[in-house]
Design a protein around this motif. Structure first.
Motif, mmCIF file in Angstrom:
data_model
loop_
_atom_site.group_PDB
_atom_site.id
_atom_site.type_symbol
_atom_site.label_atom_id
_atom_site.label_comp_id
_atom_site.label_asym_id
_atom_site.label_seq_id
_atom_site.Cartn_x
_atom_site.Cartn_y
_atom_site.Cartn_z
ATOM 1 N N THR A 72 25.446 13.695 -10.762
ATOM 2 C CA THR A 72 24.108 13.745 -10.209
ATOM 3 C C THR A 72 24.078 14.496 -8.874
ATOM 4 N N GLU A 73 22.864 14.750 -8.406
ATOM 5 C CA GLU A 73 22.628 15.239 -7.059
ATOM 6 C C GLU A 73 21.864 14.176 -6.301
ATOM 7 N N VAL A 74 22.036 14.166 -5.009
ATOM 8 C CA VAL A 74 21.378 13.183 -4.148
ATOM 9 C C VAL A 74 20.615 13.928 -3.064
ATOM 10 N N THR A 75 19.390 13.512 -2.806
ATOM 11 C CA THR A 75 18.627 14.078 -1.692
ATOM 12 C C THR A 75 19.187 13.550 -0.374
ATOM 13 N N ALA A 76 19.398 14.460 0.570
ATOM 14 C CA ALA A 76 19.979 14.050 1.850
ATOM 15 C C ALA A 76 19.568 15.024 2.941
ATOM 16 N N MET A 77 19.760 14.593 4.172
ATOM 17 C CA MET A 77 19.504 15.447 5.327
ATOM 18 C C MET A 77 20.767 15.510 6.176
ATOM 19 N N LEU A 78 21.118 16.710 6.588
ATOM 20 C CA LEU A 78 22.236 16.906 7.516
ATOM 21 C C LEU A 78 21.663 17.210 8.888
ATOM 22 N N GLU A 79 22.082 16.434 9.875
ATOM 23 C CA GLU A 79 21.646 16.628 11.257
ATOM 24 C C GLU A 79 22.797 17.210 12.063
ATOM 25 N N ILE A 80 22.567 18.339 12.712
ATOM 26 C CA ILE A 80 23.587 18.986 13.533
ATOM 27 C C ILE A 80 23.092 19.017 14.969
ATOM 28 N N ALA A 81 23.889 18.473 15.872
ATOM 29 C CA ALA A 81 23.517 18.413 17.283
ATOM 30 C C ALA A 81 24.159 19.571 18.037
ATOM 31 N N ASP A 82 23.357 20.197 18.876
ATOM 32 C CA ASP A 82 23.848 21.279 19.732
ATOM 33 C C ASP A 82 24.133 20.692 21.109
ATOM 34 N N GLN A 83 25.408 20.512 21.412
ATOM 35 C CA GLN A 83 25.816 19.894 22.665
ATOM 36 C C GLN A 83 25.919 20.931 23.776
ATOM 37 N N ALA A 84 25.471 20.560 24.961
ATOM 38 C CA ALA A 84 25.617 21.434 26.115
ATOM 39 C C ALA A 84 27.101 21.630 26.427
ATOM 40 N N THR A 99 17.510 19.731 5.055
ATOM 41 C CA THR A 99 17.174 18.752 4.028
ATOM 42 C C THR A 99 17.248 19.419 2.661
ATOM 43 N N GLY A 100 17.920 18.738 1.726
ATOM 44 C CA GLY A 100 18.059 19.305 0.391
ATOM 45 C C GLY A 100 18.825 18.379 -0.529
ATOM 46 N N TRP A 101 19.658 18.976 -1.389
ATOM 47 C CA TRP A 101 20.362 18.215 -2.411
ATOM 48 C C TRP A 101 21.866 18.349 -2.222
ATOM 49 N N VAL A 102 22.544 17.221 -2.286
ATOM 50 C CA VAL A 102 24.001 17.186 -2.151
ATOM 51 C C VAL A 102 24.617 16.950 -3.523
ATOM 52 N N SER A 103 25.633 17.742 -3.834
ATOM 53 C CA SER A 103 26.358 17.576 -5.096
ATOM 54 C C SER A 103 27.854 17.606 -4.822
ATOM 55 N N ALA A 104 28.608 16.944 -5.686
ATOM 56 C CA ALA A 104 30.070 16.963 -5.601
ATOM 57 C C ALA A 104 30.593 18.113 -6.452
ATOM 58 N N LEU A 105 31.612 18.820 -5.959
ATOM 59 C CA LEU A 105 32.167 19.966 -6.666
ATOM 60 C C LEU A 105 33.401 19.562 -7.448
ATOM 61 N N ASP A 106 33.536 20.089 -8.673
ATOM 62 C CA ASP A 106 34.746 19.804 -9.447
ATOM 63 C C ASP A 106 35.918 20.587 -8.864
ATOM 64 N N ASP A 107 37.090 20.417 -9.428
ATOM 65 C CA ASP A 107 38.307 20.987 -8.839
ATOM 66 C C ASP A 107 38.206 22.499 -8.659
ATOM 67 N N ARG A 108 37.729 23.193 -9.696
ATOM 68 C CA ARG A 108 37.649 24.650 -9.608
ATOM 69 C C ARG A 108 36.631 25.072 -8.550
ATOM 70 N N GLU A 109 35.450 24.454 -8.591
ATOM 71 C CA GLU A 109 34.418 24.774 -7.610
ATOM 72 C C GLU A 109 34.886 24.467 -6.189
ATOM 73 N N ALA A 110 35.591 23.343 -6.047
ATOM 74 C CA ALA A 110 36.060 22.941 -4.722
ATOM 75 C C ALA A 110 37.063 23.942 -4.171
ATOM 76 N N ARG A 111 37.986 24.414 -5.011
ATOM 77 C CA ARG A 111 38.964 25.409 -4.550
ATOM 78 C C ARG A 111 38.269 26.692 -4.088
ATOM 79 N N GLU A 112 37.307 27.148 -4.889
ATOM 80 C CA GLU A 112 36.578 28.372 -4.527
ATOM 81 C C GLU A 112 35.807 28.173 -3.228
ATOM 82 N N GLU A 113 35.191 27.006 -3.077
ATOM 83 C CA GLU A 113 34.409 26.718 -1.867
ATOM 84 C C GLU A 113 35.302 26.693 -0.636
ATOM 85 N N VAL A 114 36.436 26.010 -0.737
ATOM 86 C CA VAL A 114 37.351 25.888 0.398
ATOM 87 C C VAL A 114 37.919 27.252 0.788
ATOM 88 N N LEU A 115 38.272 28.059 -0.197
ATOM 89 C CA LEU A 115 38.806 29.395 0.100
ATOM 90 C C LEU A 115 37.752 30.271 0.772
#
Length: 255
Positions: A72-84, A99-115
């Motif tokens: 599945t995908e899950v709706t989520a928000m990522l908050e990034i703080a800009d520190q002085a 704000t959008g959708w979070v999904s888990a990547l399978d092994d092949r997708e994860a390797r490509e993403e990390v590279l």
């Protein structure tokens, strides 16, 4: 985060450029799923298109939820703080929400993403992917930036078409050096502040192609004030000339 209440504003980077700059600084982040608790990713990286690579421990409840059959995908928000870059009593100078959708990547997708991430941002934490750590991807539907300039909504295509500020990679180092070794320069720059703010403690807050930002820590309140350059700059030489001009050394500012 402190916002100056003055209505007349000098030129500043547009919202998408400021958002790209915050993303490029890799500040502290928090992931807030629609159903679940706030969590800090082990690592996050925002790509130029706005999609974001996230690392979470395998045992995290969100990982289990994402791998629940069917996947599945899950709706989520990522908050990034800009520190002085210097120690301030109110250290957060901006926030970026994706704000959008979070999904888990399978092994092949994860390797490509990390590279793909490692090609542009090598980091030892990427080595943990697949070894107790799951790779997730956030695909944004909308973005919001809030800082002293404004609170603005940004579409992903606007974010993708913008570029980070040319000085964002060196800004922290330069402003820390200014704070630690050149308080006299800060004092000279403070002459450009409204008279009623000059009694406060003046600190370097930010730097971009349009100008310098100062934080005035007053007894009762703080103010962020932008001091504009005479023109947009993009190189260290142009930046140095503008700073000398602001310090009252026009003969040193000749190009």
């Amino acid at each position: 985060m402190v916002t100056d209440t003055r209505t007349k504003r000098p030129p500043a980077p547009h919202a998408a450029e400021r958002a790209r700059t915050i993303a490029a600084r890799h500040g502290s982040a928090a992931l807030l799923p629609q159903a679940g608790s706030r969590t800090t990713p082990l690592f996050h990286h925002v790509h130029p298109c706005g999609s974001t690579t996230l690392l979470l421990p395998d045992e995290h409840p969100l990982v289990g939820q994402l791998w629940h059959s069917p996947r599945t995908e899950v709706t989520a928000m990522l908050e990034i703080a800009d520190q002085a870059p210097v120690a301030l009593r109110e250290p957060v100078r901006g926030l970026l929400w994706l704000t959008g959708w979070v999904s888990a990547l399978d092994d092949r997708e994860a390797r490509e993403e990390v590279l793909a991430v490692a090609d542009v941002r090598p980091d030892h934490r990427l080595l943990d992917a697949g070894h107790g750590v799951t790779v997730l991807r956030l695909t944004p539907a909308s973005m919001v930036i809030a800082d002293a300039e404004s609170t603005s909504s940004i579409q992903p295509e606007q974010f993708a078409s913008a570029t980070p500020d040319p000085f964002c990679g060196n800004e922290d180092h330069w402003l820390r050096h200014l704070e630690a070794a050149h308080r006299d320069v800060v004092g000279q720059l403070a002459r450009h502040l409204p008279e009623e703010l000059r009694a406060g403690r003046v600190r370097p807050l930010g730097l971009d192609r349009f100008g310098l930002r100062l934080r005035v820590e007053a007894e009762c309140d703080d103010h962020d004030v932008r001091i504009a350059f005479s023109q947009s700059v993009s190189t260290p030489a142009e930046l140095a000339a503008e700073l000398r001009r602001l310090m009252g050394c026009p003969f040193l500012a000749q190009r």
